[in-house]
Write an enzyme that holds these catalytic residues in place. Structure first.
Site, PDB file in Angstrom:
ATOM      1  N   GLY A 279       0.789  -1.235   0.000  1.00  0.00           N
ATOM      2  CA  GLY A 279       0.000   0.000   0.000  1.00  0.00           C
ATOM      3  C   GLY A 279       0.816   1.278   0.000  1.00  0.00           C
ATOM      4  O   GLY A 279       0.376   2.290   0.538  1.00  0.00           O
ATOM      5  N   SER A 280       1.985   1.258  -0.639  1.00  0.00           N
ATOM      6  CA  SER A 280       2.771   2.504  -0.646  1.00  0.00           C
ATOM      7  C   SER A 280       2.061   3.591  -1.451  1.00  0.00           C
ATOM      8  O   SER A 280       2.147   4.776  -1.120  1.00  0.00           O
ATOM      9  CB  SER A 280       4.192   2.264  -1.170  1.00  0.00           C
ATOM     10  OG  SER A 280       4.179   1.909  -2.526  1.00  0.00           O
TER      11      SER A 280
ATOM     12  N   HIS B 126      -0.394   1.115 -13.230  1.00  0.00           N
ATOM     13  CA  HIS B 126       0.278  -0.095 -13.717  1.00  0.00           C
ATOM     14  C   HIS B 126       1.745   0.241 -13.974  1.00  0.00           C
ATOM     15  O   HIS B 126       2.049   1.261 -14.613  1.00  0.00           O
ATOM     16  CB  HIS B 126      -0.408  -0.562 -15.008  1.00  0.00           C
ATOM     17  CG  HIS B 126       0.180  -1.824 -15.563  1.00  0.00           C
ATOM     18  ND1 HIS B 126      -0.193  -3.076 -15.104  1.00  0.00           N
ATOM     19  CD2 HIS B 126       1.125  -2.024 -16.507  1.00  0.00           C
ATOM     20  CE1 HIS B 126       0.503  -3.988 -15.764  1.00  0.00           C
ATOM     21  NE2 HIS B 126       1.307  -3.388 -16.623  1.00  0.00           N
TER      22      HIS B 126
ATOM     23  N   ASN C   6      -6.668   2.754 -12.309  1.00  0.00           N
ATOM     24  CA  ASN C   6      -5.615   1.831 -11.858  1.00  0.00           C
ATOM     25  C   ASN C   6      -4.250   2.413 -12.207  1.00  0.00           C
ATOM     26  O   ASN C   6      -4.124   3.208 -13.145  1.00  0.00           O
ATOM     27  CB  ASN C   6      -5.788   0.481 -12.567  1.00  0.00           C
ATOM     28  CG  ASN C   6      -4.789  -0.558 -12.088  1.00  0.00           C
ATOM     29  OD1 ASN C   6      -4.497  -0.651 -10.894  1.00  0.00           O
ATOM     30  ND2 ASN C   6      -4.241  -1.323 -13.013  1.00  0.00           N
TER      31      ASN C   6
ATOM     32  N   ASP D 255     -11.423  -5.449 -20.279  1.00  0.00           N
ATOM     33  CA  ASP D 255     -10.160  -6.109 -20.623  1.00  0.00           C
ATOM     34  C   ASP D 255      -9.056  -5.585 -19.703  1.00  0.00           C
ATOM     35  O   ASP D 255      -8.917  -4.375 -19.513  1.00  0.00           O
ATOM     36  CB  ASP D 255      -9.789  -5.836 -22.088  1.00  0.00           C
ATOM     37  CG  ASP D 255     -10.725  -6.567 -23.029  1.00  0.00           C
ATOM     38  OD1 ASP D 255     -11.325  -7.577 -22.606  1.00  0.00           O
ATOM     39  OD2 ASP D 255     -10.869  -6.107 -24.180  1.00  0.00           O
ATOM     40  N   VAL D 256      -8.265  -6.492 -19.190  1.00  0.00           N
ATOM     41  CA  VAL D 256      -7.254  -6.129 -18.194  1.00  0.00           C
ATOM     42  C   VAL D 256      -6.164  -5.238 -18.804  1.00  0.00           C
ATOM     43  O   VAL D 256      -5.638  -5.537 -19.887  1.00  0.00           O
ATOM     44  CB  VAL D 256      -6.624  -7.419 -17.599  1.00  0.00           C
ATOM     45  CG1 VAL D 256      -5.508  -7.075 -16.621  1.00  0.00           C
ATOM     46  CG2 VAL D 256      -7.694  -8.234 -16.901  1.00  0.00           C
ATOM     47  N   ASP D 257      -5.841  -4.150 -18.102  1.00  0.00           N
ATOM     48  CA  ASP D 257      -4.762  -3.222 -18.492  1.00  0.00           C
ATOM     49  C   ASP D 257      -4.965  -2.618 -19.885  1.00  0.00           C
ATOM     50  O   ASP D 257      -3.995  -2.284 -20.575  1.00  0.00           O
ATOM     51  CB  ASP D 257      -3.386  -3.911 -18.417  1.00  0.00           C
ATOM     52  CG  ASP D 257      -3.062  -4.401 -17.012  1.00  0.00           C
ATOM     53  OD1 ASP D 257      -3.537  -3.777 -16.053  1.00  0.00           O
ATOM     54  OD2 ASP D 257      -2.350  -5.410 -16.887  1.00  0.00           O
TER      55      ASP D 257
HETATM   56  C1  GRF Z   1       2.517  -0.868  -7.885  1.00  0.00           C
HETATM   57  O1  GRF Z   1       3.751  -1.027  -8.523  1.00  0.00           O
HETATM   58  C2  GRF Z   1       1.410  -0.730  -8.898  1.00  0.00           C
HETATM   59  O2  GRF Z   1       1.811  -0.161 -10.094  1.00  0.00           O
HETATM   60  C3  GRF Z   1       0.979  -2.140  -9.142  1.00  0.00           C
HETATM   61  O3  GRF Z   1       1.108  -2.771  -7.874  1.00  0.00           O
HETATM   62  C4  GRF Z   1       2.098  -2.100  -7.109  1.00  0.00           C
HETATM   63  C5  GRF Z   1       1.478  -1.756  -5.783  1.00  0.00           C
HETATM   64  O4  GRF Z   1       2.413  -1.238  -4.867  1.00  0.00           O
HETATM   65  N1  GRF Z   1      -0.360  -2.174  -9.673  1.00  0.00           N
HETATM   66  P1  GRF Z   1       1.939  -0.697  -3.452  1.00  0.00           P
HETATM   67  O5  GRF Z   1       1.122  -1.792  -2.781  1.00  0.00           O
HETATM   68  O6  GRF Z   1       1.142   0.550  -3.674  1.00  0.00           O
HETATM   69  O7  GRF Z   1       3.212  -0.431  -2.699  1.00  0.00           O
END
Ligand code: GRF
Length: 203
Positions: free
Chosen positions: A22-23, A116, A114, A150-152
């Site tokens: 969850g950073s 990615h 989202n 569709d994913v991503d």
């Molecule tokens: C991130 O790199 C994000 O792009 C991907 O999952 C990771 C999640 O990191 N979807 P965090 O849990 O927010 O640290």
């Protein structure tokens, strides 16, 4: 309707969905005072370490476990019910490791975003950092996009590139990608909440 959180705070109510550390959630919460959004609930599919951020900022948490549901539709519907209970206007996926059923897109059309860790459409899927390293490309990056079935594959809202350096490992590269995510994602969510960045389907 009575809301299950102390409201009269300014800002567009958002839900953040996580599975891991969850950073990105932490960054969204840190940037909240100067942003147009308010994180009103954090939802995970497991006991995510990232809940610590929610606790630190007094944000309610909910767990919707995959194993408590017979199928993806029922799991997704349960998450959507939580999002609706908190009257969220935006749904922010931040390291959420489950694919939502189409019912989520029907219930929150163009309202789910989202982040990615690649420059989509390059390297979609579950291992984008590894895939970029293995492909031997010079750069990869970060994409913030609208979630579609569709994913991503949804419309891209913002991207940042990150160079791949000699001697890079997955961990080193992912760390540099995350630095960009932490800067970019709160800015995009803020812009969406403030109406400065129009979601698809809006004038
Ligand atoms: C991130 O790199 C994000 O792009 C991907 O999952 C990771 C999640 O990191 N979807 P965090 O849990 O927010 O640290």
């Amino acid at each position: 309707m009575e809301l299950p959180y102390p409201h009269p705070m300014a800002g567009v109510p958002i839900a953040v969905l996580i599975s891991g550390r969850g950073s990105n959630l932490g960054r969204l919460l840190e940037m909240e005072p100067e942003s147009a959004y308010r994180v009103v609930v954090v939802i995970a599919d497991r006991d995510a370490p990232g809940f610590e951020w929610a606790e630190k900022h007094d944000v309610p948490t909910r767990i919707v476990r995959w194993s408590d549901h017979a199928n993806r539709e029922s799991f997704t519907a349960s998450i959507c019910d939580e999002i609706e209970a908190f009257a969220c206007e935006l749904v922010v996926l931040a390291g959420f490791m489950r694919i939502l059923a189409p019912v989520a897109i029907e219930r929150f059309p163009d309202r789910i975003v989202n982040v990615h860790p690649s420059l989509l459409p390059d390297f979609p899927g579950a291992h984008p950092v590894e895939d970029a390293l293995e492909a031997g490309v010079d750069e990869t990056g970060v994409t913030v996009h609208v979630v579609v079935e569709d994913v991503d594959a949804g419309p891209i809202l913002a991207q940042r590139s990150v160079p791949i350096l000699p001697g890079d490992t997955v961990a080193l590269l992912h760390e540099r990608i995350q630095e960009q995510e932490h800067d970019l994602y709160p800015q995009v969510v803020d812009a969406l909440a403030a109406g400065r960045l129009h979601r698809i389907g809006e004038e």
